[in-house]
Design an enzyme around this catalytic site. Structure first.
Site, PDB file in Angstrom:
ATOM      1  N   HIS A  27     105.053  25.898   0.566  1.00  6.81           N
ATOM      2  CA  HIS A  27     104.095  26.649  -0.108  1.00  6.81           C
ATOM      3  C   HIS A  27     104.746  27.357  -1.303  1.00  6.81           C
ATOM      4  O   HIS A  27     105.231  28.630  -0.855  1.00  6.81           O
ATOM      5  CB  HIS A  27     103.177  27.515   0.547  1.00  6.81           C
ATOM      6  N   HIS A  80     104.956  28.816  -5.427  1.00 10.25           N
ATOM      7  CA  HIS A  80     104.361  28.954  -6.864  1.00 10.25           C
ATOM      8  C   HIS A  80     105.747  28.944  -7.755  1.00 10.25           C
ATOM      9  O   HIS A  80     106.610  29.793  -7.754  1.00 10.25           O
ATOM     10  CB  HIS A  80     103.898  30.540  -6.956  1.00 10.25           C
ATOM     11  N   LEU A  81     105.741  28.007  -8.708  1.00  7.25           N
ATOM     12  CA  LEU A  81     106.657  27.861  -9.938  1.00  7.25           C
ATOM     13  C   LEU A  81     106.138  28.512 -11.041  1.00  7.25           C
ATOM     14  O   LEU A  81     106.891  28.354 -12.090  1.00  7.25           O
ATOM     15  CB  LEU A  81     106.997  26.530  -9.933  1.00  7.25           C
ATOM     16  N   ARG A  82     104.869  28.703 -11.176  1.00  3.19           N
ATOM     17  CA  ARG A  82     104.203  29.260 -12.794  1.00  3.19           C
ATOM     18  C   ARG A  82     104.593  28.153 -13.604  1.00  3.19           C
ATOM     19  O   ARG A  82     104.749  26.854 -13.371  1.00  3.19           O
ATOM     20  CB  ARG A  82     104.769  30.463 -12.960  1.00  3.19           C
ATOM     21  N   ASN A  86      97.650  26.702  -8.944  1.00  5.93           N
ATOM     22  CA  ASN A  86      96.907  27.720  -9.756  1.00  5.93           C
ATOM     23  C   ASN A  86      97.574  28.521 -11.081  1.00  5.93           C
ATOM     24  O   ASN A  86      97.849  29.441 -11.236  1.00  5.93           O
ATOM     25  CB  ASN A  86      96.662  29.033  -8.972  1.00  5.93           C
ATOM     26  N   LYS A 106      94.725  21.884  -3.009  1.00  6.60           N
ATOM     27  CA  LYS A 106      94.796  23.198  -2.475  1.00  6.60           C
ATOM     28  C   LYS A 106      93.348  24.063  -2.870  1.00  6.60           C
ATOM     29  O   LYS A 106      92.993  24.054  -4.102  1.00  6.60           O
ATOM     30  CB  LYS A 106      95.854  24.046  -3.413  1.00  6.60           C
ATOM     31  N   HIS A 114      93.685  28.443   1.111  1.00  6.54           N
ATOM     32  CA  HIS A 114      94.002  29.894   1.170  1.00  6.54           C
ATOM     33  C   HIS A 114      92.875  30.477   1.847  1.00  6.54           C
ATOM     34  O   HIS A 114      91.895  30.616   1.232  1.00  6.54           O
ATOM     35  CB  HIS A 114      94.145  30.565  -0.126  1.00  6.54           C
ATOM     36  N   HIS A 121      99.894  30.026   4.629  1.00  5.41           N
ATOM     37  CA  HIS A 121     100.510  31.484   4.641  1.00  5.41           C
ATOM     38  C   HIS A 121      99.658  32.487   5.549  1.00  5.41           C
ATOM     39  O   HIS A 121      99.144  33.622   5.154  1.00  5.41           O
ATOM     40  CB  HIS A 121     100.727  32.294   3.212  1.00  5.41           C
ATOM     41  N   ASP A 147     105.648  30.663  -0.105  1.00  9.32           N
ATOM     42  CA  ASP A 147     104.507  31.478  -0.914  1.00  9.32           C
ATOM     43  C   ASP A 147     105.410  32.377  -1.707  1.00  9.32           C
ATOM     44  O   ASP A 147     104.594  33.467  -2.355  1.00  9.32           O
ATOM     45  CB  ASP A 147     103.596  32.399   0.019  1.00  9.32           C
ATOM     46  N   HIS A 206     106.769  37.488 -10.190  1.00 12.13           N
ATOM     47  CA  HIS A 206     105.987  38.329 -11.369  1.00 12.13           C
ATOM     48  C   HIS A 206     107.018  38.992 -12.070  1.00 12.13           C
ATOM     49  O   HIS A 206     107.906  39.505 -11.354  1.00 12.13           O
ATOM     50  CB  HIS A 206     104.873  39.225 -10.747  1.00 12.13           C
TER      51      HIS A 206
END
Lengths: 335, 335
Positions: free
Chosen positions: A13, A15-17, A41, A95, A134, A168, A240, A244
């Protein structure tokens, strides 16, 4: 010196943006993991075959070698079976986000009407495409995950052959579901094996430990540790990790997400050693995921050494968990 | 235009700090309140007659006129009766902090051994000096106040003639104590009549809404609203307004405290009007405190008007609650 070898670590899980952030953070995961489930996302979310292919290409362009596999996901919406058949080879999972529940989830599911979702979920079941979820309602922050259990029950019982991953998880309530439904699985982050709400707001308020779902109560932490440390076969590591920029964390409204990608394996060694369970780490961080998803990752052997490792203050403007602090394990080599 | 008059508003729990911060924030309270209980958690804490007199003098020097009474407090430790007799005229209450529980409380009480505290508490009871208590254990953040109820029971039952103020209560558990022990009273902040943990960490994380005790669950908010709106005779307004410089709130470790002093009366009008209870506001914000403490504040008449009031982005570098947002009530005049 004490060492620990992990074969083919997987982050189930991640997030690579996109854009510059992707270019900055993807190599950090690619360095020490064989592969990762990449969350869809983005803005706009990943919803078409072209989106998947293009995002995958951007990820591969960002990582320095070909020893990393991004397991691609689609953003859940109702899709017809013909479409799912046409994309199945490019996908590892779909997802599902409840609408508005976390970063860039505005286009998610706004009501869990099983009949409206049936065709899509049945097609996923038939095509053996796992559903990653989620699992939070829009209720009171400490109750959101526990309240979602009725929806997991609905999904699991209506689609008994659909693999459903509770992403998560943060509560004893979710842990308890693992043994109730054969087709429910879970990912657990490394930070949820360490934190309770006390760490987030019990002393000073710590924006870099703020995430969704938020860390819960001590008894929840205990339940998560129990299944992670025993490497319960239905449980996988999923960081996860959610980068940012620092200014979006340290401000009058702090975005949700803990950035752990470059320190996750070191921290996992520390936790599993602390409980004398290093022998189960391989299953938690790779073997279980291979079995659950039926994937065969590229060979990668990561050797960690028990020696002090000072976590950088930031990576390209992203502040990691434990920034500036010293961990007990360091990555020694990757082959 | 709709107006609301409040006579002699009192803030029964206020942090004025010291130095430049004191000079900046004291006039904001002195403008709209007749008086305030001033907390003693300076560095070092207010512990001697000289400390009290000197701090009072600094406060009076900071406020622009003499229509404001700072009700002074001592930092609780064991004091002998002779000392308490000698300072009683300069004091309104003594404030007890469990050690390390909040800002500048390191020198507080580390174990609640009633026998060790008996002489001091009995002397306070004999001299009619109220005991103000920050009622939290060092347990899990959502349980700290509820866990402290056993200590309130111990204090209230051992010293039945000692007035004990449960400060800034945040839980139904504390509200329920009001009717169990004749000598237990409470202050309630304005932010705890608005917030739950959802507002602090349920969406974005909001450092300017982070305080100790932290805002709790919806059912706790309901219980607080019930006794505040009915102006339960054992309940008083105490803002717990706690100024911190902006950089100590918006950082990697955010200090606890919500700054409400300059907007408290406006917000209280808004809340009491919303529930059609404006008729009880006078008791909540002044009369009850006069009765409980037996104080006679200087005359002050504050008139509020129902018209838009844009809260300043900051006051001397301190960001208030609702910075930049519009409230429905404004202070029209103070006489």
């Amino acid at each position: 010196m004490k060492t620990q070898t992990i074969l083919m670590p997987l982050d189930m899980h991640l997030h690579l943006r996109d854009g510059v952030m992707l270019e900055n953070v993807a190599p950090l995961t690619a360095y020490s993991f064989s592969g990762a489930i990449v969350m869809p996302n983005l803005v706009p979310p990943v919803k078409t075959l072209e989106d998947v292919k293009a995002y995958r290409a951007r990820i591969m362009a960002a990582v320095p070698n070909d020893y990393f596999e991004p397991y691609m996901t689609l953003f859940y919406q109702n899709y017809d079976k013909a479409f799912l058949e046409s994309v199945a080879d490019e996908l590892t999972a779909i997802k599902l986000y409840p609408a508005g529940i976390t970063t860039n989830s505005e286009g998610g599911v706004s009501s869990f009407d099983i009949e409206e979702m049936r065709a899509t979920l049945q097609a996923m079941s038939d095509l053996d495409i796992p559903l990653c979820v989620h699992g939070e309602t829009d209720g009171f922050v400490m109750d959101r995950e526990a309240e979602f259990m009725t929806i997991y029950e609905l999904l699991a019982s209506n689609f008994p052959n659909l693999k459903i991953i509770m992403e998560h998880i943060t509560t004893k309530a979710a842990v308890d579901m693992l043994d109730k439904f054969e087709n429910l699985y879970a990912t657990i982050t490394v930070h949820h094996l360490i934190l309770t709400l006390d760490d987030v707001v019990g002393g000073m308020m710590k924006p870099h430990l703020f995430c969704k779902p938020i860390a819960k109560r001590p008894e929840d932490l205990d339940a998560l540790l129990t299944v992670a440390l025993e490497a319960h076969p239905k449980v996988m590591f999923g960081s996860d990790s959610a980068p940012h920029p620092q200014h979006k964390k340290e401000s009058c409204g702090c975005a949700a997400g803990v950035f752990t990608a470059p320190i996750a394996l070191q921290l996992l060694c520390e936790i599993f050693e602390q409980y004398d369970k290093l022998g189960n780490l391989q299953a938690f961080v790779s073997d279980n995921a291979q079995n659950i998803y039926g994937i065969c990752p590229e060979f990668k052997e990561v050797t960690l050494e028990k020696r002090p490792f000072i976590v950088p203050e930031n990576y390209f403007g992203v502040v990691p968990m434990y920034a500036g602090e010293t961990l007990n394990w360091a990555i020694e080599s990757v082959e």
